[in-house]
Design an enzyme around this catalytic site. Structure first.
Site, PDB file in Angstrom:
ATOM      1  N   HIS A 182      -2.204  -1.829  -9.890  1.00 45.51           N
ATOM      2  CA  HIS A 182      -3.296  -1.273  -9.156  1.00 45.51           C
ATOM      3  C   HIS A 182      -4.543  -2.225  -9.306  1.00 45.51           C
ATOM      4  O   HIS A 182      -4.712  -2.807 -10.160  1.00 45.51           O
ATOM      5  CB  HIS A 182      -3.705  -0.169  -9.715  1.00 45.51           C
ATOM      6  CG  HIS A 182      -4.338   0.824  -8.608  1.00 45.51           C
ATOM      7  ND1 HIS A 182      -5.728   0.919  -8.695  1.00 45.51           N
ATOM      8  CD2 HIS A 182      -3.960   1.733  -7.538  1.00 45.51           C
ATOM      9  CE1 HIS A 182      -6.096   1.489  -7.692  1.00 45.51           C
ATOM     10  NE2 HIS A 182      -4.801   1.899  -6.911  1.00 45.51           N
TER      11      HIS A 182
ATOM     12  N   HIS B 243       0.851  -1.254   0.007  1.00 43.70           N
ATOM     13  CA  HIS B 243      -0.154   0.056   0.145  1.00 43.70           C
ATOM     14  C   HIS B 243       0.905   1.155   0.069  1.00 43.70           C
ATOM     15  O   HIS B 243       1.908   1.457  -0.868  1.00 43.70           O
ATOM     16  CB  HIS B 243      -0.975  -0.200   1.111  1.00 43.70           C
ATOM     17  CG  HIS B 243      -2.021   0.929   1.131  1.00 43.70           C
ATOM     18  ND1 HIS B 243      -2.636   1.580   0.204  1.00 43.70           N
ATOM     19  CD2 HIS B 243      -2.868   1.260   2.333  1.00 43.70           C
ATOM     20  CE1 HIS B 243      -3.656   2.384   0.458  1.00 43.70           C
ATOM     21  NE2 HIS B 243      -3.963   2.036   1.885  1.00 43.70           N
TER      22      HIS B 243
ATOM     23  N   ASP C  51       2.842   5.573  -6.456  1.00 44.94           N
ATOM     24  CA  ASP C  51       4.300   5.487  -5.679  1.00 44.94           C
ATOM     25  C   ASP C  51       5.295   5.519  -6.504  1.00 44.94           C
ATOM     26  O   ASP C  51       6.494   5.655  -6.134  1.00 44.94           O
ATOM     27  CB  ASP C  51       4.176   4.146  -4.813  1.00 44.94           C
ATOM     28  CG  ASP C  51       2.991   4.316  -3.771  1.00 44.94           C
ATOM     29  OD1 ASP C  51       2.809   5.488  -3.049  1.00 44.94           O
ATOM     30  OD2 ASP C  51       2.181   3.414  -3.551  1.00 44.94           O
TER      31      ASP C  51
HETATM   32  N1  COA Z   1       5.269  -6.633  -9.459  1.00 42.14           N
HETATM   33  C1  COA Z   1       5.034  -7.833  -9.724  1.00 42.14           C
HETATM   34  N2  COA Z   1       4.010  -8.469  -9.733  1.00 42.14           N
HETATM   35  C2  COA Z   1       2.906  -8.003  -9.539  1.00 42.14           C
HETATM   36  C3  COA Z   1       2.887  -6.518  -9.455  1.00 42.14           C
HETATM   37  C4  COA Z   1       4.028  -5.881  -9.278  1.00 42.14           C
HETATM   38  N3  COA Z   1       4.149  -4.528  -9.286  1.00 42.14           N
HETATM   39  N4  COA Z   1       1.570  -6.297  -9.291  1.00 42.14           N
HETATM   40  C5  COA Z   1       0.687  -7.249  -9.382  1.00 42.14           C
HETATM   41  N5  COA Z   1       1.624  -8.244  -9.705  1.00 42.14           N
HETATM   42  C6  COA Z   1       1.209  -9.749  -9.662  1.00 42.14           C
HETATM   43  C7  COA Z   1       0.582 -10.001  -8.373  1.00 42.14           C
HETATM   44  O1  COA Z   1       1.503 -10.435  -7.567  1.00 42.14           O
HETATM   45  C8  COA Z   1      -0.377 -11.365  -8.788  1.00 42.14           C
HETATM   46  O2  COA Z   1       0.410 -12.400  -8.917  1.00 42.14           O
HETATM   47  P1  COA Z   1       0.128 -13.822  -8.278  1.00 42.14           P
HETATM   48  O3  COA Z   1      -1.248 -14.178  -9.282  1.00 42.14           O
HETATM   49  O4  COA Z   1       1.190 -14.784  -8.658  1.00 42.14           O
HETATM   50  O5  COA Z   1      -0.226 -13.601  -7.108  1.00 42.14           O
HETATM   51  C9  COA Z   1      -0.852 -10.860 -10.177  1.00 42.14           C
HETATM   52  O6  COA Z   1       0.241  -9.962 -10.772  1.00 42.14           O
HETATM   53  C10 COA Z   1      -2.251 -10.295 -10.545  1.00 42.14           C
HETATM   54  O7  COA Z   1      -2.160  -9.080  -9.206  1.00 42.14           O
HETATM   55  P2  COA Z   1      -3.288  -8.231  -9.302  1.00 42.14           P
HETATM   56  O8  COA Z   1      -4.632  -8.828  -9.149  1.00 42.14           O
HETATM   57  O9  COA Z   1      -3.182  -7.267 -10.319  1.00 42.14           O
HETATM   58  O10 COA Z   1      -2.940  -7.536  -7.997  1.00 42.14           O
HETATM   59  P3  COA Z   1      -3.654  -6.879  -6.925  1.00 42.14           P
HETATM   60  O11 COA Z   1      -4.640  -6.136  -7.317  1.00 42.14           O
HETATM   61  O12 COA Z   1      -3.818  -8.115  -6.027  1.00 42.14           O
HETATM   62  O13 COA Z   1      -2.678  -5.729  -6.191  1.00 42.14           O
HETATM   63  C11 COA Z   1      -1.072  -4.210  -5.978  1.00 42.14           C
HETATM   64  C12 COA Z   1      -2.340  -4.732  -6.437  1.00 42.14           C
HETATM   65  C13 COA Z   1      -1.017  -2.709  -5.901  1.00 42.14           C
HETATM   66  C14 COA Z   1      -1.122  -4.498  -4.452  1.00 42.14           C
HETATM   67  C15 COA Z   1       0.043  -5.008  -6.664  1.00 42.14           C
HETATM   68  O14 COA Z   1      -0.176  -4.575  -8.013  1.00 42.14           O
HETATM   69  C16 COA Z   1       1.439  -4.743  -5.929  1.00 42.14           C
HETATM   70  O15 COA Z   1       1.752  -5.318  -5.056  1.00 42.14           O
HETATM   71  N6  COA Z   1       2.349  -3.692  -6.688  1.00 42.14           N
HETATM   72  C17 COA Z   1       3.248  -3.225  -6.074  1.00 42.14           C
HETATM   73  C18 COA Z   1       3.337  -2.646  -4.925  1.00 42.14           C
HETATM   74  C19 COA Z   1       2.821  -1.304  -5.197  1.00 42.14           C
HETATM   75  O16 COA Z   1       3.343  -0.392  -5.842  1.00 42.14           O
HETATM   76  N7  COA Z   1       1.728  -0.517  -4.364  1.00 42.14           N
HETATM   77  C20 COA Z   1       1.262   0.604  -4.228  1.00 42.14           C
HETATM   78  C21 COA Z   1      -0.094   0.327  -4.764  1.00 42.14           C
HETATM   79  S1  COA Z   1      -0.677   2.219  -5.141  1.00 42.14           S
END
Ligand code: COA
Length: 458
Positions: A331, A280, A390
């Protein structure tokens, strides 16, 4: 790792083995029981948990039951965040206070309402008597978010009417917290510098007439000096971080706690704890570490192949923090673009040109360009992914000379406006405790008298 007392020397690896022996699920369990893991529908959209009048986060459209990626749009109380920012730039004024009013009350303030609100916030920036000495200087924390959470919780003890959940009382508490959280943050940072970094700490008198962004910069600079454009830029970042709908983790935490009828301090300190998480708000700090490591590991910042291969090694968990994440990307709602990242990127480019940091900016741009391909190829993911808020925020803060200790705390002092608006909405219109279900997977077992237990042999 182990912990010792007079009689025991627990090895945590053994205890973890013990835990794993008796617990565990797998992806099939989740599918079998149709669990909405992460409160998500099978297509990745969030489970509908409530209604809100505060904000709309738009990132895709639904056509024939399918998600169709779309340009990101963010509106506060129906107003495009771009319009708020453009108006502030054109009229050369600060906008965070106006945004906080808009979020709390539901419409833009008149000129006189805004002036009064700014004066009110200024007048509430000071902390209660002895709060700095008793709550912040004692037991310093390396982590400012931790200290902010603890301090907000401690504000309960200085409130004569802490548990009253009437609209009037929550509004009073909210305005006080929006005003004084920046003070808690800057004081906590000064104490951290002294206690852990062995640097001098300083507490300038607060100038009550200043905007939130100005008063933060004043508190951080040893000589209290900053430029008008630095303060405007910080203000812009604060507007962009002020709110993001009811479903984001920290706002939902606020709503969950508020639905139980607990006090404002408990709800807001929980939100701070949630925002700290690296998935987050804490991602802005991880972006910084990730980019620092990338700069060290990539010999030619213009070599896309080298950068691609480093990013791929992050996703394969061979490098970085082992999470497999490229921080600053992805996201739950945005697909083609995160409007906040678009604005921050523009801002970062301008500032980089002024600060002679265009080479670094170009590196950020290359990472932004390559990451979707890396994720598609290495993770075999078909999800359309973009840079999020971010990715560029830490770079902007860096150029403003803001220490990385404050990257996530700055998110908190902005987002508290949104948290409070959602707490008020939940307390006023929610009306039911938020309480999802967990299916138990445990089969019935007999209680075994202690003398008959011999699990080691199992
Ligand atoms: N890097 C690597 N893998 C990523 C990723 C990233 N930035 N964003 C998503 N994925 C992966 C997830 O881990 C998931 O993999 P899995 O199926 O093996 O578990 C897959 O892609 C699908 O995930 P998704 O449903 O799109 O993500 P989410 O909605 O559950 O999570 C976030 C959203 C933001 C938590 C996720 O994109 C993330 O962890 N990003 C990096 C942290 C970040 O920048 N957070 C700030 C948010 S504003």
């Amino acid at each position: 790792m182990s912990v010792k007392d007079n009689q025991h020397d627990w090895k945590f690896s053994e205890l973890c083995g013990e835990y794993r022996r008796h617990n565990g699920f797998n992806a099939i369990d989740y599918q079998t029981y149709n669990v909405k893991r992460g409160l998500r529908n099978p297509d990745g959209t969030g489970v509908m948990a409530g209604l809100t009048n505060i904000c709309n986060v738009h990132g895709f459209m639904i056509a024939d039951g399918e998600r169709v990626p779309d340009t990101g749009k963010l509106t506060y109380r129906g107003i495009d965040v771009n319009d708020i920012i453009n108006a502030c730039i054109e009229e050369n004024r600060f906008g965070f206070e106006e945004t906080a009013w808009l979020l709390l009350f539901g419409s833009l303030p008149t000129g006189s309402q805004l002036e009064r609100f700014k004066e009110t916030l200024g007048g509430l920036r000071e902390l209660p008597d002895n709060f700095l000495e008793d709550m912040i200087m004692k037991s310093p924390s390396k982590d400012i978010m931790n200290k902010m959470g603890r301090s907000v919780l401690a504000m309960y003890s200085f409130d004569d009417n802490p548990d009253d959940t009437s609209l009037e009382n929550i509004m009073r508490q909210s305005i006080k917290l929006i005003a004084c959280l920046p003070t808690i943050m800057t004081y906590a940072y000064q104490v951290k510098r002294r206690a852990f970094d062995k640097e001098s700490m300083f507490f300038h008198p607060i100038d009550l007439s200043m905007s939130t962004a100005e008063s933060i910069l004043r508190a951080l600079r040893p000589d209290t000096k900053f430029t008008e454009s630095e303060a405007r830029l910080l203000d812009l970042c604060m507007i962009l971080h002020a709110e993001h709908g009811g479903g984001n983790n920290s706002t939902f935490s606020t709503r969950v706690l508020s639905s139980s009828g607990t006090d404002t301090y408990a709800a807001i300190s929980a939100a701070i704890g949630s925002l700290k998480g690296p998935r987050h708000g804490g991602a802005n700090l991880r972006v910084r570490s990730m980019m620092t490591a990338l700069k060290e590991n990539v010999s030619d910042w213009t070599n896309e192949e080298e950068i691609y291969s480093y990013l791929a090694s992050l996703v394969r968990k061979e490098k970085g923090d082992g999470s497999g994440l490229i921080y600053g990307f992805g996201h739950a709602i945005y697909t083609l673009s995160d409007p906040r990242a678009v604005i921050l990127k523009r801002t970062a480019e301008k500032l980089a040109a002024e600060k002679d940091m265009l080479k670094e900016f170009e590196l950020y741009k290359t990472v932004e360009k390559l990451t979707p391909d890396v994720l598609a190829n290495v993770k075999k993911s078909s999800k359309v992914i973009c840079a999020n808020v971010d990715f560029y925020s830490g770079f902007v803060y860096d150029m403003l000379g803001i220490p990385s200790d404050l990257f996530t705390p700055l998110f908190a002092v902005s987002r508290i406006a949104g948290w409070c608006a959602h707490r008020i909405e939940e307390a006023t219109y929610g009306g039911r405790i938020i309480r999802p279900a967990y299916r138990s997977m445990v089969s019935r077992k007999q209680y075994i008298p202690i003398a008959e237990r011999n699990f080691e042999k199992e």
